[in-house]
Design a protein around this motif. Structure first.
Motif, PDB file in Angstrom:
ATOM      1  N   LEU A  53      33.749  69.263  50.709  1.00 17.96           N
ATOM      2  CA  LEU A  53      34.087  70.568  51.292  1.00 17.96           C
ATOM      3  C   LEU A  53      35.423  71.089  50.777  1.00 17.96           C
ATOM      4  O   LEU A  53      35.571  72.269  50.473  1.00 17.96           O
ATOM      5  CB  LEU A  53      34.126  70.482  52.816  1.00 17.96           C
ATOM      6  N   VAL A  54      36.389  70.200  50.669  1.00 21.70           N
ATOM      7  CA  VAL A  54      37.730  70.603  50.243  1.00 21.70           C
ATOM      8  C   VAL A  54      37.795  70.867  48.743  1.00 21.70           C
ATOM      9  O   VAL A  54      38.379  71.847  48.297  1.00 21.70           O
ATOM     10  CB  VAL A  54      38.764  69.534  50.652  1.00 21.70           C
ATOM     11  N   VAL A  55      37.164  70.025  47.953  1.00 23.62           N
ATOM     12  CA  VAL A  55      37.347  70.078  46.505  1.00 23.62           C
ATOM     13  C   VAL A  55      36.201  70.774  45.780  1.00 23.62           C
ATOM     14  O   VAL A  55      36.437  71.610  44.902  1.00 23.62           O
ATOM     15  CB  VAL A  55      37.530  68.645  45.939  1.00 23.62           C
ATOM     16  N   PHE A  56      34.959  70.469  46.126  1.00 20.05           N
ATOM     17  CA  PHE A  56      33.836  70.892  45.298  1.00 20.05           C
ATOM     18  C   PHE A  56      32.972  71.991  45.883  1.00 20.05           C
ATOM     19  O   PHE A  56      32.098  72.509  45.191  1.00 20.05           O
ATOM     20  CB  PHE A  56      32.929  69.690  44.985  1.00 20.05           C
ATOM     21  N   LYS A  66      28.307  74.165  40.680  1.00 17.80           N
ATOM     22  CA  LYS A  66      27.690  73.172  39.804  1.00 17.80           C
ATOM     23  C   LYS A  66      27.358  71.875  40.517  1.00 17.80           C
ATOM     24  O   LYS A  66      26.323  71.282  40.279  1.00 17.80           O
ATOM     25  CB  LYS A  66      28.601  72.859  38.616  1.00 17.80           C
ATOM     26  N   LEU A  67      28.216  71.396  41.367  1.00 23.48           N
ATOM     27  CA  LEU A  67      28.036  70.091  42.003  1.00 23.48           C
ATOM     28  C   LEU A  67      27.633  70.276  43.461  1.00 23.48           C
ATOM     29  O   LEU A  67      28.418  70.733  44.283  1.00 23.48           O
ATOM     30  CB  LEU A  67      29.320  69.267  41.912  1.00 23.48           C
ATOM     31  N   ARG A  68      26.404  69.905  43.771  1.00 22.52           N
ATOM     32  CA  ARG A  68      25.907  70.032  45.137  1.00 22.52           C
ATOM     33  C   ARG A  68      26.301  68.804  45.948  1.00 22.52           C
ATOM     34  O   ARG A  68      26.644  67.766  45.404  1.00 22.52           O
ATOM     35  CB  ARG A  68      24.394  70.194  45.118  1.00 22.52           C
ATOM     36  N   LEU A  69      26.196  68.945  47.261  1.00 25.34           N
ATOM     37  CA  LEU A  69      26.595  67.864  48.160  1.00 25.34           C
ATOM     38  C   LEU A  69      25.772  66.599  47.916  1.00 25.34           C
ATOM     39  O   LEU A  69      26.322  65.498  47.850  1.00 25.34           O
ATOM     40  CB  LEU A  69      26.466  68.303  49.621  1.00 25.34           C
ATOM     41  N   GLY A  70      24.466  66.723  47.776  1.00 26.85           N
ATOM     42  CA  GLY A  70      23.614  65.554  47.543  1.00 26.85           C
ATOM     43  C   GLY A  70      23.953  64.842  46.250  1.00 26.85           C
ATOM     44  O   GLY A  70      23.925  63.611  46.178  1.00 26.85           O
ATOM     45  N   GLU A  71      24.268  65.602  45.217  1.00 28.96           N
ATOM     46  CA  GLU A  71      24.652  65.001  43.929  1.00 28.96           C
ATOM     47  C   GLU A  71      25.966  64.245  44.070  1.00 28.96           C
ATOM     48  O   GLU A  71      26.119  63.139  43.532  1.00 28.96           O
ATOM     49  CB  GLU A  71      24.781  66.082  42.866  1.00 28.96           C
ATOM     50  N   PHE A  72      26.909  64.830  44.792  1.00 23.84           N
ATOM     51  CA  PHE A  72      28.211  64.181  44.972  1.00 23.84           C
ATOM     52  C   PHE A  72      28.077  62.901  45.791  1.00 23.84           C
ATOM     53  O   PHE A  72      28.650  61.867  45.443  1.00 23.84           O
ATOM     54  CB  PHE A  72      29.195  65.145  45.642  1.00 23.84           C
ATOM     55  N   LEU A  73      27.304  62.949  46.882  1.00 22.58           N
ATOM     56  CA  LEU A  73      27.140  61.753  47.707  1.00 22.58           C
ATOM     57  C   LEU A  73      26.367  60.667  46.960  1.00 22.58           C
ATOM     58  O   LEU A  73      26.650  59.482  47.121  1.00 22.58           O
ATOM     59  CB  LEU A  73      26.452  62.109  49.022  1.00 22.58           C
ATOM     60  N   GLY A  74      25.397  61.049  46.140  1.00 26.24           N
ATOM     61  CA  GLY A  74      24.686  60.085  45.312  1.00 26.24           C
ATOM     62  C   GLY A  74      25.621  59.429  44.305  1.00 26.24           C
ATOM     63  O   GLY A  74      25.569  58.209  44.083  1.00 26.24           O
ATOM     64  N   VAL A  98      26.130  65.991  37.857  1.00 27.96           N
ATOM     65  CA  VAL A  98      25.516  67.308  38.011  1.00 27.96           C
ATOM     66  C   VAL A  98      24.066  67.223  37.535  1.00 27.96           C
ATOM     67  O   VAL A  98      23.782  66.771  36.438  1.00 27.96           O
ATOM     68  CB  VAL A  98      26.293  68.379  37.214  1.00 27.96           C
ATOM     69  N   GLY A  99      23.149  67.607  38.390  1.00 34.09           N
ATOM     70  CA  GLY A  99      21.729  67.541  38.056  1.00 34.09           C
ATOM     71  C   GLY A  99      21.102  66.188  38.332  1.00 34.09           C
ATOM     72  O   GLY A  99      19.936  65.962  38.025  1.00 34.09           O
TER      73      GLY A  99
END
Length: 107
Positions: A46-49, A54-62, A95-96
């Motif tokens: 939430l703070v950074v991305f 480009k970077l979704r929450l699910g991609e980041f948590l994965g 990403v992706g």
């Protein structure tokens, strides 16, 4: 009749007698770690991305989960997993990504 050798090393370097207990311990440790990593990861996203499309929450948590597994295999479980099976992934490669943290990962 010859008994099978239960101390043989498999292709990932883990002895066959340790494979199951180490795997269970790794999954339990990962489950506990995810209870901390996921809330912190959501706040960090939430703070950074969140402003980046480009970077979704699910991609980041994965990405966070995979790199946490790679870290655990190389530190906490290094004595039992001589050749780690999960590699570190740079953030730009997430990403992706199709890997997601499932609800059963928290158990």
């Amino acid at each position: 009749m010859r008994r099978p050798d239960h101390g043989t090393e498999s292709k990932d370097g883990l002895q066959s007698t340790l494979r199951f207990p180490v795997g269970v311990a790794l999954l339990l440790f990962r489950g506990l770690a995810l209870w901390v990593l996921l809330p912190v990861g959501v706040l960090a996203w939430l703070v950074v991305f969140s402003w980046r499309d480009k970077l979704r929450l699910g991609e980041f948590l994965g990405w966070l989960d995979l790199n946490a597994m790679a870290l655990m295999q190389r530190t906490v479980f290094a004595a039992w997993i001589p050749r780690p099976t999960v590699d570190y992934i740079p953030l730009r490669d997430s990403v992706g990504s199709t890997y997601r943290v499932g609800i059963f990962g928290l158990l």
